[in-house]
Design an enzyme around this catalytic site. Structure first.
Site, PDB file in Angstrom:
ATOM      1  N   ARG A  11       0.856  -1.186   0.000  1.00 41.46           N
ATOM      2  CA  ARG A  11       0.000   0.000   0.000  1.00 41.46           C
ATOM      3  C   ARG A  11       0.888   1.230   0.000  1.00 41.46           C
ATOM      4  NH1 ARG A  11      -2.860  -3.719   2.716  1.00 41.46           N
ATOM      5  NH2 ARG A  11      -5.053  -3.894   2.177  1.00 41.46           N
ATOM      6  N   GLU A  56       3.043  -4.780  -6.816  1.00 40.30           N
ATOM      7  CA  GLU A  56       1.761  -4.110  -7.039  1.00 40.30           C
ATOM      8  C   GLU A  56       1.658  -2.962  -6.038  1.00 40.30           C
ATOM      9  OE1 GLU A  56      -2.716  -4.936  -5.583  1.00 40.30           O
ATOM     10  OE2 GLU A  56      -1.819  -6.588  -6.713  1.00 40.30           O
ATOM     11  N   ASN A  60      -5.162   3.961  -2.432  1.00 36.02           N
ATOM     12  CA  ASN A  60      -6.564   4.225  -2.112  1.00 36.02           C
ATOM     13  C   ASN A  60      -6.849   5.705  -2.349  1.00 36.02           C
ATOM     14  OD1 ASN A  60      -7.282   1.562  -1.223  1.00 36.02           O
ATOM     15  ND2 ASN A  60      -5.985   1.941   0.544  1.00 36.02           N
ATOM     16  N   GLU A 119      -2.671 -14.306  -1.094  1.00 30.46           N
ATOM     17  CA  GLU A 119      -3.805 -14.386  -2.014  1.00 30.46           C
ATOM     18  C   GLU A 119      -3.597 -15.577  -2.937  1.00 30.46           C
ATOM     19  OE1 GLU A 119      -6.160 -11.486  -5.153  1.00 30.46           O
ATOM     20  OE2 GLU A 119      -4.007 -11.180  -4.848  1.00 30.46           O
TER      21      GLU A 119
END
Length: 142
Positions: A11, A56, A60, A119
């Site tokens: 993030r 990745e 947000n 994941e």
């Protein structure tokens, strides 16, 4: 059972600054996805010639005031699996909690013993919905 590394997600608070940092390291943008509904942007960056090993960057749109203080920078490792139901069953049989069951025949989340989110994504088309996965509730968070 087949297993293939997909990406590592982190993030980011400021997408442009983060992209610049990874570009300084030599990574290049290989793919981008904007989600209007989810209000986020995913940018995949990888070294030239190693596009199969991206990081990745998840941004947000509405911000994330907890960054960088809450250890939410690192998101998850992702792996493609040959049969998500078999993989989840094997993990569950070995005491692993399925945090987000593969109700859709496509995606599941589990956590490592060190609390790292993993994941799992079905290779190819989604598998048809099947029990016990279809009716299994989420456990904890991922």
């Amino acid at each position: 059972m087949s297993l293939r590394y997909l990406h590592t997600m982190v993030r980011v608070k400021d997408l442009e600054k983060s992209m610049a940092f990874y570009e300084f390291l030599g990574l290049k943008e290989t793919r981008r996805m904007d989600s209007e509904g989810g209000r986020f942007t995913l940018v995949f960056m990888a070294p030239p010639g190693q596009e199969e090993c991206p990081v990745e960057l998840t941004y947000n749109w509405d911000g994330d005031d907890a960054l960088p203080d809450d250890s939410r920078h690192f998101g998850h490792l992702a792996y493609r699996v040959g049969n998500i139901y078999e993989m989840c069953q094997t993990l569950m049989d070995n005491g692993v909690t399925i945090n987000r069951p593969p109700r859709d025949g496509h995606m599941a989340f589990v956590r490592s013993p060190d609390n790292i989110s993993i994941e799992l994504l079905q290779e190819g088309d989604n598998l048809p919905p099947a029990e016990p996965w279809s009716s299994m509730e989420n456990t904890g968070h991922w």
